[in-house]
Design a protein around this motif. Structure first.
Motif, PDB file in Angstrom:
ATOM      1  N   UNK A 121       2.123  -2.849   0.113  1.00 50.69           N
ATOM      2  CA  UNK A 121       0.876  -2.128  -0.138  1.00 50.69           C
ATOM      3  C   UNK A 121       0.244  -1.616   1.139  1.00 50.69           C
ATOM      4  N   UNK A 122       0.290  -2.425   2.194  1.00 56.13           N
ATOM      5  CA  UNK A 122      -0.236  -1.991   3.487  1.00 56.13           C
ATOM      6  C   UNK A 122       0.565  -0.810   4.032  1.00 56.13           C
ATOM      7  N   UNK A 123       1.891  -0.879   3.877  1.00 57.50           N
ATOM      8  CA  UNK A 123       2.736   0.218   4.329  1.00 57.50           C
ATOM      9  C   UNK A 123       2.408   1.506   3.572  1.00 57.50           C
ATOM     10  N   UNK A 124       2.192   1.394   2.261  1.00 53.00           N
ATOM     11  CA  UNK A 124       1.811   2.568   1.478  1.00 53.00           C
ATOM     12  C   UNK A 124       0.470   3.120   1.940  1.00 53.00           C
ATOM     13  N   UNK A 125      -0.447   2.227   2.265  1.00 50.81           N
ATOM     14  CA  UNK A 125      -1.760   2.657   2.728  1.00 50.81           C
ATOM     15  C   UNK A 125      -1.660   3.402   4.050  1.00 50.81           C
ATOM     16  N   UNK A 126      -0.810   2.912   4.957  1.00 50.86           N
ATOM     17  CA  UNK A 126      -0.632   3.567   6.248  1.00 50.86           C
ATOM     18  C   UNK A 126       0.098   4.900   6.112  1.00 50.86           C
ATOM     19  N   UNK A 127       0.886   5.037   5.058  1.00 49.06           N
ATOM     20  CA  UNK A 127       1.629   6.285   4.850  1.00 49.06           C
ATOM     21  C   UNK A 127       0.847   7.298   4.037  1.00 49.06           C
ATOM     22  N   UNK A 128       0.180   6.832   2.955  1.00 47.48           N
ATOM     23  CA  UNK A 128      -0.445   7.757   2.018  1.00 47.48           C
ATOM     24  C   UNK A 128      -1.969   7.655   1.989  1.00 47.48           C
TER      25      UNK A 128
END
Length: 244
Positions: A82-89
């Protein structure tokens, strides 16, 4: 392994189960969960099947790295995902800033964000199932069809897809069930807003703090879905009559 599941059944509020599950907020969370899981499965179907074919049939440098990246969400902690998605999108993310500036599209803390988070964690289940199916499919039948003059598209439609259809159905069910039960990536990337991003697992988490009986009732629904999936896919996993 069975004791925690038996504890849920023993402590379940059977008499008030109908009342608890008929609550409007519960029904909204259930509807949102079903819609988002189905949408995530559809996206996984469109992206995952071609990707599985590439992993199974293509031969190029870097395919091993590609496979590892695709399977990474299987072992990655969901909160990290979820953190990775937040940093990407996210609005300030690598891609999200351009989506916001050019198209006015914001994904975090929206229903679309729930679908994206569920797709991220669930699609590998479909990919790994379909890759195995493509690898085990009889290439001789495809070559025979091609020899008889069938085009690549015709071979895919009339030979390959019928061969892998049982695995495709199993992969779709696994993908849908995983999306339905997703929690960590969803709450990190999409938040926990009733009616917008609060799916059933998030509703269980909320109810656990305020109404434990409601939390148990909601857990029963997810438990029933999980049991139905396992029973339905049993013959895909266990030998029956000497075959797989």
């Amino acid at each position: 392994m069975l004791l925690p599941l038996l504890a849920v059944l023993v402590r379940a509020p059977w008499r008030g189960l109908g009342r608890l599950l008929s609550d409007s907020q519960v029904l909204t969370a259930l509807r949102l969960s079903l819609e988002c899981a189905t949408a995530a499965t559809a996206v996984s179907l469109l992206l995952g099947v071609p990707l599985a074919w590439v992993l199974a049939r293509a031969n190029f440098r870097g395919v091993t790295v590609l496979r590892a990246l695709v399977m990474l969400p299987l072992v990655l902690p969901p909160v990290v995902g979820g953190l990775a998605l937040l940093l990407a999108f996210g609005r300030n993310g690598i891609l999200g800033r351009y989506l916001d500036a050019w198209f006015g599209l914001t994904l975090p803390f929206t229903t679309a964000g729930v679908v994206l988070a569920e797709t991220f964690v669930a699609m590998p289940f479909l990919v790994i199932t379909m890759e195995g199916a493509f690898r085990s499919a009889d290439l001789g039948l495809e070559e025979a069809a091609a020899t008889l003059g069938a085009s690549r598209l015709a071979v895919l439609r009339t030979v390959t897809l019928p061969l892998v259809t049982p695995s495709l159905l199993a992969g779709l069910v696994l993908c849908w069930a995983r999306a339905l039960g997703e929690f960590g990536a969803t709450i990190t990337f999409a938040g926990n807003y009733p009616g917008t991003t609060q799916t059933m697992p998030l509703a269980v988490y909320n109810a656990l703090e305020t109404d434990p009986q409601a939390a148990i009732a909601l857990s029963l629904v997810l438990l029933a879905v999980a049991v139905a999936v396992l029973v339905g896919l049993r013959n895909r996993w266990l030998p029956t009559g000497g075959g797989l």
